[in-house]
Enzyme design. Structure first.
Site, PDB file in Angstrom:
ATOM      1  N   HIS A 805       4.717  15.281   9.979  1.00 31.95           N
ATOM      2  CA  HIS A 805       4.131  14.916   8.680  1.00 31.95           C
ATOM      3  C   HIS A 805       4.765  15.821   7.631  1.00 31.95           C
ATOM      4  CE1 HIS A 805       1.502  14.154   5.370  1.00 31.95           C
ATOM      5  NE2 HIS A 805       0.605  13.496   6.067  1.00 31.95           N
ATOM      6  N   SER A 806       5.537  15.240   6.722  1.00 31.10           N
ATOM      7  CA  SER A 806       6.211  16.043   5.698  1.00 31.10           C
ATOM      8  C   SER A 806       5.270  16.362   4.547  1.00 31.10           C
ATOM      9  CB  SER A 806       7.440  15.301   5.177  1.00 31.10           C
ATOM     10  OG  SER A 806       7.059  14.280   4.271  1.00 31.10           O
TER      11      SER A 806
END
Length: 945
Positions: A805-806
């Site tokens: 998850h950026s």
């Protein structure tokens, strides 16, 4: 029926010890006979298990020996049937030897022995093949009943030193063997160590020997018994005998109403009802933050509803004499009003549901604080109510353990998604009616201890205590997830080891009741501080041991801190305590939500600060309580010891019963590790990515069961879940992955723990997870970006999977650094790899070109799909078989993306072919075509690609 006579012809007489010897010999014959026959006829088959064969496994387990193979099973069942006669006689004779007037304990022990014998027959004659569920129920019931049977035999043991010696030795061996038994079972099931199951089997057989041997000790107790068979009618001489005289009328004996002097069933039921009231309090309190969380979650920022968490500060109103008097004199009405929180699930509107829960918390805090002050002048009753409140927390934690971290009476559940709301409410009404049937007429006067009071410090101590109990102990898996670091497993698991946390809570509370001075000492506080430091800074078992010490301490200090606060000052001290608790709750959210709240960067990633503050607050309470340890206080406590001891016994019985319940749940939830992919006959696997929005759907209902249904129907073998860390007070201290993994039959990596300050990333897999590493990617400005890099055994080949998850759109530099970090990680992997991700980029623009291409060695599952921003599936070293986008329904705010991959074949081209040219076994389910099902359908392309 002929009248009985004292005299008659003796036909047969023998010593009672032969009953015990007959039971011992026949029982051993059943097990050892089956073992000998099994080894003789089917040795290689019965030593084999799901992982290894002979010679790596060399000794058979009890279940394999006495299971379904003929003739071992028949030998075992025959001798067990013969054992039943001496077994029932043994239980009956032990009751005769130990029964005493005015004591109910012999009847209870005899009843336990009878129940244990019947359940033994259950797991003997209903094998796991016949009905696995009932076999486990009978087996767990038997094991659970063994502990009270052993302890009861100890308590009732006649004054025979030799018998007592052997009972101590055999019970110690039995209980001590459980430790290596569990260890080697985990080595076999979790770590798949060759030979571990054979060693486990040896300890399993040892337990059988010790169990039967423990009952054999009754031969020493029965030596003084003689069993005599008389012919009082001359039947054996074939001539009638006249009736000599009537039997002497026996004097009536009092019914066994108590365990000992002063025991009352009414008071025992009152104690259970009190504990349930405590359970309701904790259920409602823990649901408040969860209900509030829905609104900032969907608003992506502060919503205004957050102010309702302050409803717990209602004890301030009790400082007004009229309000306090009204609450004390009308406790039933106040408690019943607090039960509105259990009915909140009936309200469809999330906002009105929240208002109802906030009102219930407001009334719950008033009801409990007013109750404590109502018994301010009665130390025994005050301690009893504090015990009920504390054990209510234990019961709440157990209910979450049983329901996969959801409380079955929360307002986010109902009958369709696992709620038991109706039963919970009915029991709550009965408990309130029961415990408030005696109305109090007056309000106690102020305590003399206020002359030495430090009420401000007492309030700080309460705030730290409330926060510690809620944030660490309201869910049995919280501290376990703090120390989780991935595969291979090197620490505790949520199930079954959540029961360890519950046991430590019970041990702590009992210690706090019997060793009050020790619990409130600075020595204990110092040990707890060390435990808190270890939990915060260490991982795996070492970190958990620190948490276990802290759990025991927090429970032990409850009677001291609450009791001293009640004696020191008015109810305002609890109002301040809940204010401090609320500040701590916000602080422990700020450490991860710093990007969305005012002043957030100050608390960024500082769980250590929160833990230190909590311990300092508790220390303030300890200092305040120690100021009351004057001679007059000690004299009063000594005077009140007798009534306290009487009340304590009931609550300890309830607490012990709850431990048996927790142990049973742990057994039933033990992972099976026999998971299979959806298409085991093909070298194919289906991978998916889904941002689950913290498992609260659009209408504020818990969504894990709806998630389960669509994951199963899509036949997803490997799935990454994002926004999955629910271990915060405002999120209910939950873990959706536990339910999904157990229900779907999948291995699970929870990802970076709640003390790693992310929103969560989790991995579930039908394939064994051989290794997994957690990463926190560079995030100098925004929220932390979590990633899991795991290696799976997919159809015999090692495949890497990365869940990621950026950072947010606003944090451009963060996302650039994260793309470079992840590209290097993926490029360095020598194995085929699949990335299940949330990238926040447009296709073929910006950071996309770092994630896809030469820098990473990765390919896009569908380069022609231009309508993407968040979720992406990338791969290398595999052949892509299909790609689909499935709508979310009302579960979350993000779709499901799914890809199918073939193992062992080189990557093909990006050309899209028609579905009818794809082999049937490689196609996506037809169920989601057209309108789909329950709001889920293939969208964007109106079908798979």
């Amino acid at each position: 029926m002929a009248p009985k006579h004292k005299d008659g012809d003796v036909i047969l007489s023998f010593s009672g010890k032969w009953v015990a010897w007959a039971h011992t010999i026949v029982a051993y014959s059943a097990f050892l006979g089956a073992l000998i026959v099994g080894v003789k006829l089917h040795y290689y088959k019965i030593v084999e298990n799901e992982h290894y064969k002979y010679p790596k496994e060399w000794f058979p387990s009890v279940s394999a020996t006495i299971g379904d193979r003929y003739p071992e099973r028949s030998v075992f069942q025959l001798f067990i049937a013969i054992t039943s006669g001496p077994r029932f006689a043994l239980v009956f004779f032990y009751y005769l030897v130990t029964r005493r007037p005015n004591s109910l304990l012999p009847e209870l022990v005899a009843g336990t022995g009878l129940f244990r014998s019947l359940t033994c027959g259950g797991w003997t004659y209903v094998t796991s093949t016949d009905d696995h569920g009932w076999h486990d129920i009978f087996m767990v019931s038997y094991l659970v009943a063994t502990l009270p049977w052993m302890f009861g035999c100890f308590a009732l043991s006649p004054p025979n030193p030799q018998a007592i010696k052997y009972r101590k030795m055999l019970s110690g061996l039995f209980l001590g063997t459980l430790v290596p038994l569990t260890y080697f079972f985990i080595q076999h099931k979790v770590h798949k160590v060759a030979g571990a199951y054979s060693i486990y089997a040896l300890f399993e057989w040892a337990i059988i020997l010790f169990d039967v041997g423990f009952d054999a000790v009754t031969a020493l107790d029965f030596e003084g018994l003689e069993l005599v068979v008389k012919d009082i009618k001359g039947t054996s001489r074939r001539e009638a005998l006249a009736i000599d005289r009537l039997l002497e009328k026996e004097k009536d004996k009092a019914l066994g109403r108590t365990f000992g002097r002063g025991f009352s069933w009414d008071e025992a039921v009152d104690s259970a009802a009190d504990v349930y009231n405590g359970y309701v309090f904790w259920s409602i309190l823990t649901s408040l933050g969860l209900s509030v969380w829905y609104f900032p979650l969907w608003n992506m920022g502060l919503s205004g509803y957050e102010v309702l968490i302050m409803s717990s500060m209602s004890p301030f109103f009790l400082q007004i004499p009229q309000v306090r008097s009204l609450a004390v004199k009308n406790q039933r009405a106040v408690y019943l009003l607090s039960l509105t929180g259990l009915l909140a699930y009936l309200i469809p509107s999330p906002s009105f549901r929240l208002f109802t829960v906030a009102f219930a918390v407001f009334m719950s805090c008033i009801s409990w604080v007013s109750t404590w002050y109502a018994y301010q002048a009665e130390p025994a009753q005050l301690e009893a109510r504090i015990c009920a409140w504390s054990i209510g927390l234990v019961l709440s934690t157990i209910s979450k353990f049983a329901f996969w971290t959801n409380n079955p009476v929360w307002p986010i559940v109902h009958s369709a998604n696992g709620g038991w709301n109706k039963l919970g409410f009915v029991l709550a009404v009965l408990a309130v009616v029961r415990t408030t049937r005696r109305r109090r007429q007056g309000v106690p006067s102020a305590s003399a201890d206020r002359k030495r009071a430090w009420p401000g410090l007492a309030a700080l101590g309460l705030g730290g205590l409330f926060f510690g109990l809620h944030s660490l102990l309201s869910d049995s898996s919280t501290m376990i997830l703090w120390v989780w670091e991935g595969y291979p497993v090197r620490g505790p698991l949520a199930a079954p080891h959540g029961a360890y946390t519950i046991i430590m809570m019970a041990v702590g509370l009992a210690a706090g009741l019997f060793y009050t001075d020790l619990a409130g000492s600075w020595t204990s506080y110092g040990v707890a501080c060390v435990g808190a430091a270890i939990l915060t800074t260490r991982a795996n078992w070492l970190g958990y041991y620190g948490g276990a010490v802290l759990a025991a301490y927090l429970m032990a200090i409850i009677p001291t801190l609450i009791g001293s606060a009640v004696r020191q000052a008015g109810p305002w001290v609890f109002g301040v305590g809940f204010l401090v608790y609320n500040v701590m709750v916000l602080a422990h959210v700020w450490v991860v939500a710093y990007a969305f709240v005012p002043g957030g960067p100050i608390m960024r990633e500082h769980t250590d600060w929160v833990m230190a503050a909590m311990m300092l607050l508790v220390g303030a309470g300890v200092f305040s309580a120690s100021s009351l340890s004057a001679p007059s206080s000690k004299a009063r406590s000594k005077k009140a010891f007798a009534p306290k001891r009487k009340y304590r016994s009931y609550y300890l019985y309830v607490l012990a019963s709850l431990q048996l319940l927790a142990a049973s749940i742990a057994y039933l939830r033990f992972p099976a590790y026999n998971y299979k992919p959806y298409h085991p006959d093909q070298k194919l696997f289906t991978a998916g990515i889904w941002t689950v929005h913290f498992s609260l759907d659009n209408d504020m209902w818990s969504s894990e069961r709806r998630m389960r249904d669509v994951i199963k129907e899509l036949e997803i073998d490997v799935i990454g879940l994002l926004e999955s860390d629910l271990q915060r007070v405002i999120m209910g201290m939950r873990d959706t992955t536990q339910f999904l993994a157990e229900d779907l039959g999948m291995y699970v990596d929870y990802g970076p723990g709640p003390n790693k300050h992310t929103w969560g990333a989790a991995l579930l897999s039908k394939f064994p997870i051989l290794n997994s590493t957690h990463h926190l990617l560079p995030s100098p400005a925004g929220e932390l970006a979590p990633a899991i890099h795991a290696t799976l055994d997919v159809h015999g080949e090692m495949i890497d999977v990365v869940v990621f998850h950026s950072g947010q759109e606003e944090d451009i530099e963060d996302r650039r650094l994260q793309s470079e970090y992840l590209a290097k990680l993926m490029l360095a992997s020598p194995r085929p790899l699949v990335l299940l991700s949330y990238l926040v980029t447009k296709p073929k623009e910006g950071n996309y070109n770092t994630y896809v291409g030469e820098k990473s060695g990765m390919r896009d599952i569908d380069p022609s799909d231009w309508d993407r921003w968040c979720e992406y599936i990338l791969y290398k070293g595999l052949r892509r078989a299909g790609y689909a986008r499935v709508s979310r329904s009302t579960i979350t705010d993000t779709e499901i993306q799914v890809g199918k991959f073939i193992v062992g074949k080189p990557a093909g081209s990006d050309q899209i072919i028609k579905e009818d040219k794809v082999p049937a076994g490689q196609r996506f389910p037809e169920l989601f075509k057209g309108l789909g099902v329950r709001g889920h359908q293939y969208h964007v392309f109106d079908g798979p690609r």
